[in-house]
Design a protein around this motif. Structure first.
Motif, PDB file in Angstrom:
ATOM      1  N   ASN A 111      -4.985  10.678  -6.086  1.00  0.00           N
ATOM      2  CA  ASN A 111      -6.265  10.001  -5.862  1.00  0.00           C
ATOM      3  C   ASN A 111      -6.379   9.508  -4.422  1.00  0.00           C
ATOM      4  O   ASN A 111      -7.434   9.608  -3.802  1.00  0.00           O
ATOM      5  N   ALA A 112      -5.258   8.983  -3.896  1.00  0.00           N
ATOM      6  CA  ALA A 112      -5.298   8.470  -2.510  1.00  0.00           C
ATOM      7  C   ALA A 112      -5.586   9.598  -1.528  1.00  0.00           C
ATOM      8  O   ALA A 112      -6.228   9.391  -0.493  1.00  0.00           O
ATOM      9  N   LEU A 113      -5.108  10.804  -1.840  1.00  0.00           N
ATOM     10  CA  LEU A 113      -5.316  11.935  -0.929  1.00  0.00           C
ATOM     11  C   LEU A 113      -6.588  12.711  -1.268  1.00  0.00           C
ATOM     12  O   LEU A 113      -6.948  13.667  -0.578  1.00  0.00           O
ATOM     13  N   SER A 137       0.843  -1.196   0.000  1.00  0.00           N
ATOM     14  CA  SER A 137       0.000   0.000   0.000  1.00  0.00           C
ATOM     15  C   SER A 137       0.877   1.245   0.000  1.00  0.00           C
ATOM     16  O   SER A 137       2.012   1.222   0.488  1.00  0.00           O
ATOM     17  N   LEU A 138       0.331   2.326  -0.548  1.00  0.00           N
ATOM     18  CA  LEU A 138       1.085   3.585  -0.585  1.00  0.00           C
ATOM     19  C   LEU A 138       1.136   4.255   0.784  1.00  0.00           C
ATOM     20  O   LEU A 138       1.881   5.208   0.990  1.00  0.00           O
ATOM     21  N   ASP A 139       0.325   3.766   1.718  1.00  0.00           N
ATOM     22  CA  ASP A 139       0.173   4.462   3.008  1.00  0.00           C
ATOM     23  C   ASP A 139       1.486   4.801   3.722  1.00  0.00           C
ATOM     24  O   ASP A 139       1.643   5.938   4.181  1.00  0.00           O
ATOM     25  N   LEU A 176      -1.734   8.273  -8.682  1.00  0.00           N
ATOM     26  CA  LEU A 176      -2.130   7.369  -7.591  1.00  0.00           C
ATOM     27  C   LEU A 176      -2.131   8.112  -6.250  1.00  0.00           C
ATOM     28  O   LEU A 176      -3.058   7.969  -5.443  1.00  0.00           O
ATOM     29  N   ILE A 177      -1.073   8.896  -6.021  1.00  0.00           N
ATOM     30  CA  ILE A 177      -0.970   9.613  -4.742  1.00  0.00           C
ATOM     31  C   ILE A 177      -2.084  10.655  -4.638  1.00  0.00           C
ATOM     32  O   ILE A 177      -2.756  10.775  -3.595  1.00  0.00           O
ATOM     33  N   LEU A 220       2.843   7.801   2.083  1.00  0.00           N
ATOM     34  CA  LEU A 220       2.021   8.982   2.380  1.00  0.00           C
ATOM     35  C   LEU A 220       2.241   9.435   3.822  1.00  0.00           C
ATOM     36  O   LEU A 220       2.323  10.634   4.099  1.00  0.00           O
TER      37      LEU A 220
END
Ligand code: BF8
Length: 622
Positions: free
Chosen positions: A529-531, A421-423, A526-527, A426
């Motif tokens: 969108n995640a934020l 996961s990118l978490d 991606l980042i 982030l």
């Protein structure tokens, strides 16, 4: 000029001196011969688009030569020239992407036995993203549909490109509003040529917007297809140990350097070089074995996927031959100096071209074909082995020992490292251990001391806890500077150092070739969108301090139009128009939320980049 003023590297300095002793002309000699350059050209104020001219526009305001014969003013001429520059770069990347579609097509038709689908998972993932049904279907059936979908992105049938689905919704709305949503890749490039024909688009702003659209078709179209299909055919890059600099050339081996961009040729040359039969032949000729080294971006492709060492970047390509230990340079296309033929002729080196669209007078041409790839690669290896017998060992000088690197990151590899996961990334950005991310796109340009800006900027940025992603020719530079190993984080700020130690990663991550800047914009998407924000809200930068090519400008412009501000060390040939220059530096900010920064001093550049990162973090509430 003393060699130490031309380049920061010992291997390059020694080879420049050897070139001088050997009577070999290099890029620096020719650069000097070209000075002073033509002012009109430098300002972008010459037009050769028709035969009423060529015309040039005067900056003197005495009423003379304010317009070309057709009546175009300086703004229109500068914008038209810039548009064609962007079209050239976009065409290069995208035609490379198309070549990979053709290889995948040949695989599905059983006509390319030497190639295969190496990553079925990725094939399914990418196909599903493009709306192709993948459940309970055979690999080849899916691949056929993927081929069709990718070809369709090149024509004018679709309303927008398939991978635009990766772009945050807010950004897509901006593109729709300004009518820059990219349609077919070829369509935008052809339309650019049409618009800049005499008597068409005679409004600088309009031409510039279409330049952005053309560049977006490259980034989210041609380049992205190039990257994704290369991964499907040859595998997704994963981190591995390798080495860089001219020390990767070995005195007792048959040395073959691959140069250019497309892995379609270099992967086959590598496979043939690993063939025991070929190695035995090399040993029979008196060598210890066969050694493959990379140059420029096809070098990056092999480095990322196969851990093949990198001999050098753009300004090292001639110097690699000057070692006197290179049996063959095998090239496909792009960024290959035509002078390589003459430099090779000064030694025993075979200069072998493989692409019908990139032929060099005086070279040995092998018209590379996917149906006969392995046999042709074997033929190339045999030529190199034959050349080994002609090597004059007294002329061999390998100037330095190779430096270690860890290379081959990709979005998939990054996600994997982060536990899926990118978490964690982030979180590191949120808590400020990583304050921002900057992608530096390679290139060298003799206008600067070779690699001084590339290395200088990377070091300044990591000191400020800004994670650097490296693509293209900066890879070799970063590697030589010790920035591509985890220990390189000693040079980073405390936050980035902490993250690098925890993840055992270098402070500069090798993200592939120039086409792979598509990985960078994908990651930004991606980042964002995640934020739940737009790409232009992120604390990110693109930079190409020593850029030289049309492709670099296309990359810069698709980054800006995607919301990523871009630093460049020298301006493109637009400064003859105040209007166009102002749009590039400021106006684009109002449209895309990002613009260009021109700053030839890397220390100042890093400060300005840092300023903006601070602002972006503040607006994100960080
Ligand atoms: O595409 S970094 S000098 S080799 S243009 Fe060329 Fe520049 Fe190198 Fe690769 Ni990119």
């Amino acid at each position: 000029t003393p060699a130490k003023d031309l380049t920061i590297w010992e291997d390059a300095q020694k080879m420049i001196e050897k070139a001088r002793r050997d009577g070999v002309e290099t890029v620096w000699d020719r650069f000097e011969q070209q000075q002073p350059g033509c002012k009109f050209c430098e300002l972008g104020l010459t037009c050769k688009n028709c035969n009423m001219g060529p015309c040039r526009i005067s900056l003197k305001e005495d009423g003379k030569m304010q317009r070309g014969v057709c009546g175009a003013d300086g703004d229109v001429i500068v914008a038209r020239n810039f548009g064609r520059f962007v079209a050239g770069g976009s065409a290069g990347h995208s035609d490379h992407g198309r070549d990979l579609i053709e290889v995948l097509e040949a695989i599905t038709e059983g006509e390319a036995h030497d190639y295969k689908i190496s990553d079925e998972d990725k094939l399914r993932r990418v196909s599903a993203e493009l709306g192709i049904s993948v459940d309970n279907r055979e690999t080849m059936a899916i691949a056929k549909d993927l081929v069709e979908a990718c070809f369709a992105d090149f024509g004018s049938r679709r309303k927008e490109l398939g991978f635009v689905s990766r772009v945050p919704e807010v950004r897509r709305e901006i593109w729709k509003k300004y009518k820059v949503m990219p349609r077919g890749v070829d369509r935008e490039i052809a339309e650019m040529m049409h618009r800049t024909h005499m008597g068409c688009d005679n409004d600088a702003v309009s031409t510039l917007l279409h330049s952005a659209k053309t560049a977006l078709a490259d980034g989210w179209g041609g380049s992205m297809i190039g990257t994704e299909l290369s991964d499907i055919i040859f595998g997704v890059p994963t981190p591995s140990r390798s080495q860089v600099n001219l020390g990767v050339i070995k005195a007792d081996m048959v040395n073959i350097l691959v140069h250019g961009h497309n892995p379609v040729v270099s992967e086959m040359v590598l496979a043939a070089a690993r063939n025991p039969e070929m190695i035995a032949q090399a040993q029979k000729a008196g060598a210890e074995g066969i050694n493959i080294g990379g140059l420029c971006c096809t070098g990056n492709e092999l480095l990322g996927r196969q851990g093949i060492p990198m001999a050098g970047n753009h300004l090292m390509t001639e110097l690699a031959i000057v070692t006197g230990a290179v049996e063959a340079v095998v090239v496909d296309y792009q960024c290959i100096m035509p002078s390589m033929v003459q430099v090779a002729a000064c030694y025993h080196t075979k200069f072998i071209t493989t692409a019908d669209k990139a032929q060099f007078t005086g070279a040995t041409h092998i018209s590379f074909n996917t149906a006969t790839a392995a046999d042709q690669a074997k033929e190339i290896i045999e030529m190199a082995i034959a050349a080994y017998a002609l090597r004059d060992q007294s002329r061999v000088e390998i100037p330095v020992a190779a430096v270690d690197t860890i290379t081959g990151f990709s979005n998939e590899a990054l996600l994997n490292m982060l536990g899926g996961s990118l978490d964690p990334l982030l979180d590191a950005v949120k808590e400020g251990s990583i304050r921002g991310v900057a992608a530096i796109v390679g290139c060298n340009n003799p206008k600067f001391q070779h690699d001084s800006q590339n290395v200088g900027l990377a070091k300044e940025l990591i000191k400020k806890d800004i994670l650097v992603l490296a693509t293209g020719c900066i890879t070799t530079a970063a590697g030589k500077a010790g920035l591509l190993v985890p220990e390189g984080s000693e040079m980073a700020g405390p936050g980035l150092k902490k993250i690098c130690s925890a993840l055992k990663i270098p402070p500069v991550l090798h993200f592939g070739s120039c086409v792979d800047n598509s990985r960078v914009i994908h990651l930004c998407g991606l980042i964002a969108n995640a934020l739940g924000v737009d790409i232009s809200d992120l604390p990110v930068w693109g930079s190409s301090p020593e850029w030289y090519s049309e492709k670099a400008v296309a990359i810069g412009l698709y980054c800006v139009a995607s919301g990523i501000p871009v630093h460049i060390g020298t301006p493109p040939q637009i400064t003859g128009s105040k209007l166009v220059t102002d749009i590039a530096l400021n106006g684009l900010e109002n449209i895309f939320g990002a613009a260009f920064l021109v700053e030839p001093d890397y220390v100042k550049a890093a400060e300005k980049m840092d300023e903006r990162i601070k602002l972006k973090r503040l607006s994100l509430g960080l």
